[in-house]
Write an enzyme that holds these catalytic residues in place. Structure first.
Site, PDB file in Angstrom:
ATOM      1  N   ASP A  47      -6.695  10.493  -4.733  1.00 12.69           N
ATOM      2  CA  ASP A  47      -8.109  10.776  -5.013  1.00 12.69           C
ATOM      3  C   ASP A  47      -8.881   9.461  -4.989  1.00 12.69           C
ATOM      4  O   ASP A  47      -8.714   8.616  -5.866  1.00 12.69           O
ATOM      5  CB  ASP A  47      -8.255  11.455  -6.372  1.00 12.69           C
ATOM      6  CG  ASP A  47      -9.695  11.852  -6.681  1.00 12.69           C
ATOM      7  OD1 ASP A  47     -10.594  11.526  -5.874  1.00 12.69           O
ATOM      8  OD2 ASP A  47      -9.919  12.475  -7.731  1.00 12.69           O
ATOM      9  N   HIS A  99       7.289   0.828   9.695  1.00 10.92           N
ATOM     10  CA  HIS A  99       8.549   1.221   9.066  1.00 10.92           C
ATOM     11  C   HIS A  99       9.509   0.038   8.959  1.00 10.92           C
ATOM     12  O   HIS A  99      10.565   0.141   8.333  1.00 10.92           O
ATOM     13  CB  HIS A  99       9.206   2.339   9.876  1.00 10.92           C
ATOM     14  CG  HIS A  99       9.853   3.396   9.026  1.00 10.92           C
ATOM     15  ND1 HIS A  99      10.468   3.116   7.824  1.00 10.92           N
ATOM     16  CD2 HIS A  99       9.985   4.736   9.203  1.00 10.92           C
ATOM     17  CE1 HIS A  99      10.953   4.236   7.303  1.00 10.92           C
ATOM     18  NE2 HIS A  99      10.664   5.230   8.117  1.00 10.92           N
TER      19      HIS A  99
END
Length: 348
Positions: free
Chosen positions: A301, A82
């Site tokens: 995907d 982060h």
């Protein structure tokens, strides 16, 4: 494309783009993927990650673990520091990676020009550290699922909750769930006779669509800031429950172009430092929200189809809530991290 992710953090202040690489692990899991999805064990989910996601002092920016299950199923665990990027950038990276695996030619390119809009600041006078907020208390994570029907009920209740003319007639699903959970946290604190001067809900707000003109979601980095909603314990309440929805919406709406100008010139740092000092005194009960519900995680995907489930893991932070979309897209999963002793009261 995402070359900074192959670098290393130096002196906790900059990224050395030295092409040192990322951590990549392959693991064999002697279980069925369907069993993990059907009854996820919160304490076990971190085992599907290559590193401790809250490890302080880790120089690696990106760590990936591919988990191969005995049934043939695959789970991909991704950890991104982060310090260099937010959730929007994480999902942009994952989708670009997946598109590359599918053999796509036209892949949306990231750009790394946020420093031109938000110049680096000297933080030597501020006491922010990477482990701020991590508690040694026993934290448990519970997942609460709000389906389409439950969300409709919550939105209706939230819209009708106020009687002072400040009704929010069209609450979003995130607003409705946030208001519901925030009030639950208040009830827990009151039942414990834990007297606080103020209840505060913090929402992580993406700045990209709020700049003028709006930034692309491909703008890579930490392009977010917290909104703060305050409820005083001395305020008027209806049936013991304050009207929180208008306060939540108002706090988020204040993250606008004027606020972004303060971020750009560094003024917000003084406000943030004062807020931290106030929070550390213990007179405030914090509830932190981060909504991932609009992230296109179910569009990922790699060539073998879209994921059947996307989740986060446990976090060692008190009263932190991650909101995610359900696989069907019309519900919300709330991952609530709170004190173990408060879980039973929260569920009642």
């Amino acid at each position: 494309m995402f070359y900074p992710l192959a670098g290393q953090i130096q002196e906790n202040s900059f990224i050395d783009c030295n092409d040192s690489g990322v951590e990549f692990v392959e693991a064999q899991v002697h279980a069925r993927l369907s069993d993990v999805i059907r009854e996820p064990n919160m304490a076990e989910l971190n085992k599907f990650l290559a590193v401790n996601p809250t490890g302080v002092g880790i120089a690696t920016l990106l760590a990936v673990q591919i988990n191969f299950f005995d049934c043939g199923g695959i789970a991909i665990g991704v950890c991104l520091s982060h310090k260099i990027a937010d959730g929007t950038s994480l999902v942009a990276f994952i989708n670009a990676w997946a598109a590359t695996c599918r053999g796509e030619v036209k892949i949306r390119q990231p750009y790394f020009d946020l420093a031109h809009l938000f110049p680096p600041r000297d933080l030597s006078g501020f006491s922010f550290t990477p482990n701020d907020g991590i508690t040694k208390e026993k934290i448990m994570t519970k997942r609460f699922i709000f389906d389409k029907e439950k969300l409709a009920m919550l939105k209706k209740e939230a819209a009708a909750a106020s009687g002072d003319g400040s009704q929010v007639k069209n609450p979003t699903r995130v607003e409705a769930v946030s208001a519901f959970i925030w009030k639950k946290f208040m009830e827990v604190a009151k039942n414990k006779m834990d007297v606080k001067k103020m209840y505060v809900a913090v929402h992580a707000v993406n700045l990209r669509p709020r700049t003028s003109p709006p930034l692309s979601e491909q703008a890579f980095g930490n392009c977010w800031r917290p909104s703060f909603a305050f409820i005083s314990t001395s305020g008027d309440e209806k049936n013991g429950c304050p009207n929180v929805l208008p306060v939540l919406r108002s706090s988020i709406s204040k993250i606008n172009s004027d606020y972004i100008k303060q971020v750009q010139n560094g003024e917000y740092l003084n406000h943030l430092s004062k807020s931290k000092d106030m929070f550390m005194k213990g007179d405030i009960e914090l509830c932190n929200f981060s909504s991932w519900s609009r992230f296109p995680v179910y569009e990922v995907d790699y060539g073998w189809g879209r994921p059947c489930w996307v989740c986060t893991t446990t976090l060692p932070f008190k009263n932190v809530v991650i909101l995610m979309s359900t696989p069907c897209g019309d519900g919300i999963e709330a991952w609530v991290n709170m004190l173990e002793e408060d879980i039973s009261a929260f569920r009642s």
